[in-house]
Motif scaffolding. Structure first.
Motif, short mmCIF file in Angstrom:
data_model
loop_
_atom_site.label_atom_id
_atom_site.label_comp_id
_atom_site.label_asym_id
_atom_site.label_seq_id
_atom_site.Cartn_x
_atom_site.Cartn_y
_atom_site.Cartn_z
N PHE A 24 38.78 32.01 35.04
CA PHE A 24 39.05 30.62 35.35
C PHE A 24 38.11 30.16 36.45
CE2 PHE A 24 41.82 32.99 38.13
CZ PHE A 24 41.95 32.25 39.29
N ALA A 25 37.79 28.88 36.43
CA ALA A 25 36.85 28.32 37.39
C ALA A 25 37.51 27.16 38.12
CB ALA A 25 35.59 27.82 36.68
N VAL A 26 37.18 27.08 39.39
CA VAL A 26 37.70 26.01 40.23
C VAL A 26 36.53 25.25 40.86
CG1 VAL A 26 39.83 27.28 40.71
CG2 VAL A 26 37.89 27.53 42.25
N PRO A 27 36.73 23.97 41.17
CA PRO A 27 35.66 23.21 41.82
C PRO A 27 35.32 23.71 43.22
CG PRO A 27 37.23 21.73 40.77
CD PRO A 27 37.83 23.11 40.74
N GLY A 28 36.30 24.28 43.93
CA GLY A 28 35.99 24.77 45.26
C GLY A 28 37.09 25.62 45.86
N ALA A 29 36.70 26.72 46.47
CA ALA A 29 37.64 27.56 47.21
C ALA A 29 38.23 26.73 48.35
CB ALA A 29 36.89 28.76 47.79
N ALA B 27 49.74 40.76 27.87
CA ALA B 27 49.30 39.99 26.70
C ALA B 27 47.90 40.39 26.23
CB ALA B 27 49.34 38.49 27.01
N GLY B 28 47.35 41.48 26.81
CA GLY B 28 46.07 41.99 26.34
C GLY B 28 44.87 41.70 27.21
N ILE B 29 45.08 41.16 28.39
CA ILE B 29 43.97 40.88 29.31
C ILE B 29 43.71 42.11 30.17
CG2 ILE B 29 43.26 39.47 31.29
CD1 ILE B 29 43.21 37.95 28.60
N ASP B 30 42.45 42.54 30.22
CA ASP B 30 42.07 43.69 31.04
C ASP B 30 41.75 43.30 32.48
OD1 ASP B 30 42.08 45.66 28.87
OD2 ASP B 30 40.34 44.56 28.13
N THR B 31 41.09 42.15 32.64
CA THR B 31 40.63 41.70 33.95
C THR B 31 40.88 40.20 34.08
OG1 THR B 31 38.86 43.35 33.95
CG2 THR B 31 38.61 41.51 35.48
N ILE B 32 41.29 39.78 35.26
CA ILE B 32 41.40 38.36 35.59
C ILE B 32 40.33 38.08 36.63
CG2 ILE B 32 42.87 36.53 36.53
CD1 ILE B 32 45.28 38.41 35.73
N ALA B 33 39.54 37.03 36.39
CA ALA B 33 38.44 36.71 37.31
C ALA B 33 38.43 35.21 37.61
CB ALA B 33 37.11 37.14 36.70
N CYS B 34 38.10 34.90 38.85
CA CYS B 34 37.97 33.52 39.30
C CYS B 34 36.53 33.29 39.73
CB CYS B 34 38.90 33.29 40.49
SG CYS B 34 38.73 31.67 41.28
N THR B 35 35.95 32.17 39.30
CA THR B 35 34.60 31.82 39.73
C THR B 35 34.59 30.42 40.31
OG1 THR B 35 32.27 31.75 39.12
CG2 THR B 35 33.84 30.98 37.46
N GLU C 226 41.05 36.89 50.18
CA GLU C 226 41.85 37.57 51.20
C GLU C 226 43.00 36.68 51.66
OE1 GLU C 226 40.98 39.03 55.68
OE2 GLU C 226 39.64 39.85 54.15
N GLN C 227 42.71 35.41 51.93
CA GLN C 227 43.73 34.47 52.40
C GLN C 227 44.82 34.27 51.34
OE1 GLN C 227 43.95 30.90 51.29
NE2 GLN C 227 45.44 30.30 52.81
N GLN C 228 44.42 34.30 50.06
CA GLN C 228 45.37 34.11 48.96
C GLN C 228 46.02 35.42 48.52
OE1 GLN C 228 46.24 31.22 46.92
NE2 GLN C 228 45.59 30.16 48.76
N GLU C 229 45.62 36.52 49.17
CA GLU C 229 46.18 37.85 48.88
C GLU C 229 46.09 38.21 47.40
OE1 GLU C 229 50.15 37.87 50.59
OE2 GLU C 229 49.33 37.72 52.63
N VAL C 230 44.87 38.08 46.84
CA VAL C 230 44.69 38.39 45.42
C VAL C 230 44.70 39.89 45.16
CG1 VAL C 230 43.41 36.25 44.98
CG2 VAL C 230 42.14 38.34 45.44
N GLY C 231 44.37 40.69 46.16
CA GLY C 231 44.36 42.14 45.99
C GLY C 231 43.53 42.55 44.79
N GLU C 232 44.09 43.42 43.97
CA GLU C 232 43.41 43.90 42.77
C GLU C 232 43.70 43.01 41.56
OE1 GLU C 232 41.29 46.61 42.75
OE2 GLU C 232 41.59 46.51 44.93
N ASN C 233 44.50 41.97 41.76
CA ASN C 233 44.90 41.12 40.63
C ASN C 233 43.80 40.24 40.08
OD1 ASN C 233 47.67 41.91 40.45
ND2 ASN C 233 48.07 40.70 42.29
N VAL C 234 42.94 39.71 40.97
CA VAL C 234 41.91 38.75 40.54
C VAL C 234 40.58 39.13 41.17
CG1 VAL C 234 41.19 36.33 40.53
CG2 VAL C 234 43.63 36.89 40.36
N GLU C 235 39.57 39.24 40.34
CA GLU C 235 38.22 39.49 40.82
C GLU C 235 37.58 38.15 41.19
OE1 GLU C 235 34.34 42.13 39.61
OE2 GLU C 235 35.82 41.70 38.07
N MET C 236 37.09 38.05 42.40
CA MET C 236 36.51 36.80 42.90
C MET C 236 34.99 36.83 42.68
SD MET C 236 39.30 35.40 43.88
CE MET C 236 38.96 34.01 44.95
N LEU C 237 34.50 35.91 41.85
CA LEU C 237 33.09 35.88 41.46
C LEU C 237 32.41 34.63 42.03
CD1 LEU C 237 33.55 36.76 37.67
CD2 LEU C 237 32.96 38.34 39.54
#
Length: 162
Positions: free
Chosen positions: A39-44, A67-75, A88-99
């Motif tokens: 998923f993509a956002v306009p700005g952190a 549901a079959g997703i291996d990786t969740i990534a945010c760009t 870090e502020q959102q405490e994503v941990g290992e749940n979401v890869e920040m790209l």
């Protein structure tokens, strides 16, 4: 030209922030041999992105993986340090890869940019979400200007359930 379902993602490089500091990661490394919820956002640190979009994917991480997703990534078109601090502020941990797509090259290459100069933000990514299997777009959900509906984790889960 906007990328479409059934098309392969272009070669690109993101920056990630890990224990060793900033490091590049290619589209092949992110998407190769995996089913990825991107998923993509306009700005952190922006209001909708911080209050709803990113937290939704963190909250629904287990359901998405079931549901079959291996990786969740945010760009986002932000630098790697901003993306690292936001994760870090959102405490994503290992749940979401920040790209970090610092120069917006990935957003440009897939045809999903927006002009945020009226808000002092310059060229940014549109808000969207996609399911990518081994580098090929399976589902693409692009938001209209100012909207937050189809790119949510909840909407993606509904699409994955069929």
């Amino acid at each position: 030209m906007t990328i479409k379902s059934g098309e392969k993602l272009p070669q690109a490089s993101f920056m990630t922030f890990g224990d060793e500091g900033p490091a590049p990661k290619t589209t092949d490394e992110v998407f190769g041999g995996k089913r990825v919820a991107l998923f993509a956002v306009p700005g952190a640190f922006t209001p909708t992105c911080s209050a709803k979009h990113l937290p939704g994917f963190v909250d629904k991480a287990d359901e998405l993986k079931a549901a079959g997703i291996d990786t969740i990534a945010c760009t986002s078109v932000n630098d790697v340090f901003v993306m690292g601090a936001w994760g870090e502020q959102q405490e994503v941990g290992e749940n979401v890869e920040m790209l970090a797509d610092g120069n917006g090259d990935f957003a440009k290459d897939i045809g999903l940019t927006m002009d945020g100069t009226g808000f002092g933000m310059g060229l940014r990514s549109q808000r969207y979400a996609m399911v990518v299997k081994d580098g090929v777009v399976e589902h693409l959900f692009v938001e209209g200007p100012g909207e937050f509906k189809v790119s949510s984790a909840e909407h993606m889960l509904e699409a994955l359930k069929g």
